[in-house]
Design a protein around this motif. Structure first.
Motif, mmCIF file in Angstrom:
data_model
loop_
_atom_site.group_PDB
_atom_site.id
_atom_site.type_symbol
_atom_site.label_atom_id
_atom_site.label_comp_id
_atom_site.label_asym_id
_atom_site.label_seq_id
_atom_site.Cartn_x
_atom_site.Cartn_y
_atom_site.Cartn_z
ATOM 1 N N LEU A 97 -45.815 76.897 -4.006
ATOM 2 C CA LEU A 97 -45.807 76.923 -2.541
ATOM 3 C C LEU A 97 -46.096 75.521 -2.018
ATOM 4 O O LEU A 97 -47.113 74.919 -2.353
ATOM 5 N N ALA B 26 -43.727 77.367 1.837
ATOM 6 C CA ALA B 26 -42.548 78.056 1.311
ATOM 7 C C ALA B 26 -42.430 77.776 -0.177
ATOM 8 O O ALA B 26 -42.895 76.749 -0.673
ATOM 9 N N LYS C 216 -43.011 83.056 1.665
ATOM 10 C CA LYS C 216 -43.636 82.131 2.609
ATOM 11 C C LYS C 216 -45.068 82.588 2.855
ATOM 12 O O LYS C 216 -45.395 83.764 2.692
ATOM 13 N N LEU D 207 -43.789 73.519 4.402
ATOM 14 C CA LEU D 207 -42.471 73.580 5.028
ATOM 15 C C LEU D 207 -42.552 73.057 6.451
ATOM 16 O O LEU D 207 -41.836 72.125 6.820
#
Length: 248
Positions: A164, A158, A147, A167
């Motif tokens: 990535l 996340a 994260k 989130l």
């Protein structure tokens, strides 16, 4: 006499040929069998290293190339490139490429990792460390537990499907921040309808972005809850969420 000499020369040639063939058979080559940890210089700028029981050739593009030292074979990877092959037995081996970049062996190939966090890339006790607590949305990742805070400090990212992605939106005043010790904090005291929320926040409320009402975490996302009475606005303070009149 001449015939005997000819036979002797032929015999010697055959023996030398057998020795040469035996030496060639013993010379390690890419794809040849090996034991874990075995390595040797293939040339001045490449190394043969064991990977899953077979030798692979990996470049040593740094100025020191490949050299045999008292501690074994040293391969200078300081100038290696993303995509260069590496041994699966060396998974995780890494070196800093400047203050904000790491070159690491991941999945039998070298990969460049951006170290956007405040500590950047540094070396401690001979090991390279990369601060990935801050990242750009879309940065590559390899651990599902990874994260990071976004570059603008407003989103908690996340790892999903190797990248990535957003989130949680951290709309509160504190945004997404890296706390001492590397822990990430996402301020969810302000949230918009449809924003994702953690299951642990089920039933808890947050201020709507316009501060005229509240939203509540329900089944993984924030949904409209109640509007503040006329003359009052939603205030997040000291861990509490409430509709309050302006302080005069």
């Amino acid at each position: 006499m001449l015939r005997c000499l000819a036979i002797r020369v032929s015999f010697m040639s055959a023996r030398l040929l057998l020795v040469a063939l035996a030496a060639a058979a013993c010379t390690p080559r890419p794809g040849g069998s090996c034991k874990q940890g075995e390595a040797r210089c293939e040339g001045a700028a490449s190394e043969l290293v064991c990977s899953d029981g077979r030798y692979v050739s990996t470049p040593c593009r740094g100025p020191k190339g490949c050299a045999v030292t008292a501690d074994g074979v040293a391969c200078d990877i300081s100038a290696n490139r993303p995509g260069d092959p590496c041994s699966r037995d060396d998974e995780g081996a890494a070196i800093c490429l400047g203050e904000k970049r790491l070159l690491a062996c991941r999945g039998a190939a070298y990969l460049a990792v951006e170290c956007r966090g405040p500590r950047g890339c540094d070396t401690e006790d001979g090991r390279a460390r990369c601060d990935t607590s801050v990242a750009a949305e879309g940065d590559a990742c390899h651990d599902a537990a990874t994260k990071a805070c976004s570059l603008d400090g407003k989103t908690l990212l996340a790892c999903a499907a190797g990248k990535l992605t957003a989130l949680y939106r951290c709309r509160g005043d504190d945004g997404c921040a890296v706390a001492p010790g590397g822990k990430l904090d996402c301020d969810l005291s302000v949230a918009a309808e449809g924003d994702a929320c953690d299951a642990r926040l089920e039933g808890q409320v947050a201020c709507a972005p316009d501060r005229r009402g509240m939203v509540r975490c329900a089944r993984g996302e924030f949904a409209p809850d109640e509007r503040c009475p006329t003359g009052k606005t939603c205030v997040a303070q000291g861990g509490s969420i409430a509709c309050k009149a302006p302080v005069k």
